[in-house]
Design a protein around this motif. Structure first.
Motif, PDB file in Angstrom:
ATOM      1  N   ALA A 182       0.815  -1.216   0.000  1.00  0.00           N
ATOM      2  CA  ALA A 182       0.000   0.000   0.000  1.00  0.00           C
ATOM      3  C   ALA A 182       0.848   1.264   0.000  1.00  0.00           C
ATOM      4  N   LYS A 183       2.129   1.134   0.295  1.00  0.00           N
ATOM      5  CA  LYS A 183       2.995   2.314   0.315  1.00  0.00           C
ATOM      6  C   LYS A 183       3.083   2.957  -1.060  1.00  0.00           C
ATOM      7  N   ASP A 184       2.976   2.147  -2.121  1.00  0.00           N
ATOM      8  CA  ASP A 184       3.020   2.708  -3.472  1.00  0.00           C
ATOM      9  C   ASP A 184       1.792   3.564  -3.745  1.00  0.00           C
ATOM     10  N   MET A 185       0.651   3.135  -3.233  1.00  0.00           N
ATOM     11  CA  MET A 185      -0.580   3.897  -3.386  1.00  0.00           C
ATOM     12  C   MET A 185      -0.500   5.202  -2.603  1.00  0.00           C
ATOM     13  N   LEU A 186       0.125   5.157  -1.422  1.00  0.00           N
ATOM     14  CA  LEU A 186       0.290   6.374  -0.630  1.00  0.00           C
ATOM     15  C   LEU A 186       1.157   7.395  -1.358  1.00  0.00           C
ATOM     16  N   ARG A 187       2.152   6.913  -2.088  1.00  0.00           N
ATOM     17  CA  ARG A 187       3.016   7.827  -2.831  1.00  0.00           C
ATOM     18  C   ARG A 187       2.229   8.591  -3.890  1.00  0.00           C
ATOM     19  N   LYS A 188       1.217   7.954  -4.478  1.00  0.00           N
ATOM     20  CA  LYS A 188       0.392   8.678  -5.446  1.00  0.00           C
ATOM     21  C   LYS A 188      -0.404   9.765  -4.744  1.00  0.00           C
ATOM     22  N   ALA A 189      -0.937   9.458  -3.545  1.00  0.00           N
ATOM     23  CA  ALA A 189      -1.669  10.470  -2.788  1.00  0.00           C
ATOM     24  C   ALA A 189      -0.759  11.656  -2.470  1.00  0.00           C
ATOM     25  N   LEU A 190       0.498  11.364  -2.136  1.00  0.00           N
ATOM     26  CA  LEU A 190       1.463  12.428  -1.864  1.00  0.00           C
ATOM     27  C   LEU A 190       1.784  13.206  -3.133  1.00  0.00           C
ATOM     28  N   ALA A 191       1.868  12.513  -4.256  1.00  0.00           N
ATOM     29  CA  ALA A 191       2.148  13.182  -5.523  1.00  0.00           C
ATOM     30  C   ALA A 191       0.998  14.090  -5.940  1.00  0.00           C
ATOM     31  N   MET A 192      -0.221  13.716  -5.567  1.00  0.00           N
ATOM     32  CA  MET A 192      -1.377  14.553  -5.872  1.00  0.00           C
ATOM     33  C   MET A 192      -1.364  15.831  -5.057  1.00  0.00           C
ATOM     34  N   GLY A 193      -0.708  15.801  -3.871  1.00  0.00           N
ATOM     35  CA  GLY A 193      -0.620  17.025  -3.091  1.00  0.00           C
ATOM     36  C   GLY A 193      -0.705  16.867  -1.588  1.00  0.00           C
ATOM     37  N   ALA A 194      -0.988  15.662  -1.092  1.00  0.00           N
ATOM     38  CA  ALA A 194      -1.023  15.463   0.362  1.00  0.00           C
ATOM     39  C   ALA A 194       0.330  15.797   0.966  1.00  0.00           C
ATOM     40  N   ASP A 195       0.332  16.363   2.170  1.00  0.00           N
ATOM     41  CA  ASP A 195       1.576  16.792   2.802  1.00  0.00           C
ATOM     42  C   ASP A 195       2.346  15.633   3.423  1.00  0.00           C
ATOM     43  N   SER A 196       1.630  14.634   3.912  1.00  0.00           N
ATOM     44  CA  SER A 196       2.274  13.492   4.554  1.00  0.00           C
ATOM     45  C   SER A 196       1.309  12.320   4.508  1.00  0.00           C
ATOM     46  N   ALA A 197       1.786  11.164   4.974  1.00  0.00           N
ATOM     47  CA  ALA A 197       0.949   9.972   4.941  1.00  0.00           C
ATOM     48  C   ALA A 197       1.180   9.142   6.187  1.00  0.00           C
ATOM     49  N   ILE A 198       0.159   8.389   6.575  1.00  0.00           N
ATOM     50  CA  ILE A 198       0.240   7.452   7.691  1.00  0.00           C
ATOM     51  C   ILE A 198      -0.166   6.081   7.182  1.00  0.00           C
ATOM     52  N   HIS A 199       0.692   5.095   7.429  1.00  0.00           N
ATOM     53  CA  HIS A 199       0.442   3.726   6.972  1.00  0.00           C
ATOM     54  C   HIS A 199       0.262   2.845   8.201  1.00  0.00           C
ATOM     55  N   LEU A 200      -0.938   2.314   8.379  1.00  0.00           N
ATOM     56  CA  LEU A 200      -1.221   1.393   9.475  1.00  0.00           C
ATOM     57  C   LEU A 200      -0.893  -0.007   8.986  1.00  0.00           C
ATOM     58  N   LEU A 201       0.212  -0.540   9.452  1.00  0.00           N
ATOM     59  CA  LEU A 201       0.760  -1.785   8.923  1.00  0.00           C
ATOM     60  C   LEU A 201       1.025  -2.753  10.070  1.00  0.00           C
ATOM     61  N   ASP A 202       0.311  -3.886  10.059  1.00  0.00           N
ATOM     62  CA  ASP A 202       0.485  -4.882  11.108  1.00  0.00           C
ATOM     63  C   ASP A 202      -0.111  -6.195  10.614  1.00  0.00           C
ATOM     64  N   GLY A 203       0.636  -7.285  10.779  1.00  0.00           N
ATOM     65  CA  GLY A 203       0.143  -8.579  10.342  1.00  0.00           C
ATOM     66  C   GLY A 203      -1.163  -8.982  11.010  1.00  0.00           C
ATOM     67  N   GLY A 204      -1.409  -8.448  12.205  1.00  0.00           N
ATOM     68  CA  GLY A 204      -2.634  -8.779  12.917  1.00  0.00           C
ATOM     69  C   GLY A 204      -3.869  -8.136  12.326  1.00  0.00           C
ATOM     70  N   LEU A 205      -3.696  -7.276  11.315  1.00  0.00           N
ATOM     71  CA  LEU A 205      -4.835  -6.610  10.701  1.00  0.00           C
ATOM     72  C   LEU A 205      -5.335  -7.325   9.453  1.00  0.00           C
ATOM     73  N   ALA A 206      -4.673  -8.395   9.055  1.00  0.00           N
ATOM     74  CA  ALA A 206      -5.097  -9.123   7.852  1.00  0.00           C
ATOM     75  C   ALA A 206      -6.522  -9.637   8.025  1.00  0.00           C
ATOM     76  N   GLY A 207      -7.360  -9.335   7.062  1.00  0.00           N
ATOM     77  CA  GLY A 207      -8.740  -9.799   7.099  1.00  0.00           C
ATOM     78  C   GLY A 207      -9.626  -9.067   8.084  1.00  0.00           C
ATOM     79  N   ALA A 208      -9.192  -7.905   8.563  1.00  0.00           N
ATOM     80  CA  ALA A 208      -9.983  -7.155   9.541  1.00  0.00           C
ATOM     81  C   ALA A 208     -11.338  -6.772   8.963  1.00  0.00           C
ATOM     82  N   ASP A 209     -12.398  -6.874   9.776  1.00  0.00           N
ATOM     83  CA  ASP A 209     -13.727  -6.485   9.311  1.00  0.00           C
ATOM     84  C   ASP A 209     -13.926  -4.995   9.569  1.00  0.00           C
ATOM     85  N   LEU A 210     -15.122  -4.499   9.261  1.00  0.00           N
ATOM     86  CA  LEU A 210     -15.386  -3.075   9.368  1.00  0.00           C
ATOM     87  C   LEU A 210     -15.283  -2.572  10.811  1.00  0.00           C
ATOM     88  N   LEU A 211     -15.720  -3.386  11.771  1.00  0.00           N
ATOM     89  CA  LEU A 211     -15.649  -2.963  13.165  1.00  0.00           C
ATOM     90  C   LEU A 211     -14.197  -2.797  13.615  1.00  0.00           C
TER      91      LEU A 211
END
Length: 256
Positions: A67-96
């Motif tokens: 997902a870091k590559d997708m964040l770079r596009k958001a930054l290229a569009m004009g966002a000042d910074s980005a936050i990436h929530l990255l953790d193996g325990g989040l795989a398959g997380a539901d909406l809650l």
């Protein structure tokens, strides 16, 4: 003003999308992954406000390392910074679980306004912005076709089955936008080069003070099966009684 825009990496809608029959989850490896178009529109709302006002725009995502590559596009569009929530325990997380984690990240980062798309093109849940607003205890204005941001409030038009309504809320707030909202800008060369130097903060569950497991962590998929092959439809050839055959076909399908 600090605006957090929620962005998500999704399989390209122009490509084939399939389920992993072993896990029941969407197969994100077999197709190209891109930033969700509705999130680009949400980002454009924030950037349009920033163009003429003092505002900090932060792109926030929860997803795998790719997902870091997708964040770079958001930054290229004009966002000042980005936050990436990255953790193996989040795989398959539901909406809650997703709303819990994003709300914790938004609290840690600080915000005046959170902007999201109304629903992602992969999950199509359509409830995440409301869930986040509920966890944060702030106002929400969802499914907005247009958005107006001021220094202390946000408003917009929301289409309904019976017409449309104008909604507004004091900041802090969470809003979501539809495909009728702002047309996203394209990153230019200068923006692409600047994106390489913009900060991307990576947070794990531990960084957010959250447990690796949660009672609302995952949806449970009990069974999956491949989509059945398409079969040829009914063909009616007019030999003088096509009208009768068509009426009988529609009646059998309870369409008339």
């Amino acid at each position: 003003m600090k605006i957090i825009v929620l962005v998500k990496q999704v399989p390209d809608t122009w490509g084939d999308r399939t389920l992993d029959l072993r896990t029941g989850w969407l197969d994100r490896v077999s197709s190209d992954c891109v930033i969700d178009e509705i999130n680009e529109r949400a980002l454009e709302v924030a950037l349009s406000y920033q163009d003429s006002n003092d505002a900090e725009v932060v792109a926030l995502t929860m997803g795998p390392d790719s997902a870091k590559d997708m964040l770079r596009k958001a930054l290229a569009m004009g966002a000042d910074s980005a936050i990436h929530l990255l953790d193996g325990g989040l795989a398959g997380a539901d909406l809650l679980r997703t709303s819990e984690v994003i709300a914790a990240a938004a609290t840690k980062a600080g915000f005046d306004l959170i902007i999201a798309g109304n629903e992602s093109t992969d999950g199509r849940g359509g409830t995440l912005p409301s869930l986040i607003a509920g966890r944060l205890g702030v106002a929400q204005a969802t499914y907005l076709d247009s958005v107006v941001i001021t220094t202390d409030a946000v408003s917009g038009h929301r289409a309904t089955e019976n017409g449309s309504m104008t909604v507004h809320a004091q900041l802090p707030a969470v809003v979501s936008v539809t495909e009728q909202s702002a047309e996203p800008r394209f990153p230019n060369f200068k923006g692409i080069m600047r994106a390489k130097k913009k900060p991307v903060t990576v947070w794990s569950l531990a960084d957010l003070g959250l447990e690796a497991t949660s009672a609302s962590a995952h949806s449970v998929i009990t069974q999956t099966s491949p989509r059945p092959a398409r079969v040829a439809g009914t063909k009616i050839v007019d030999h003088g009684n096509a009208g009768v055959e068509l009426a009988e076909f529609l009646a059998a399908g309870r369409l008339i």
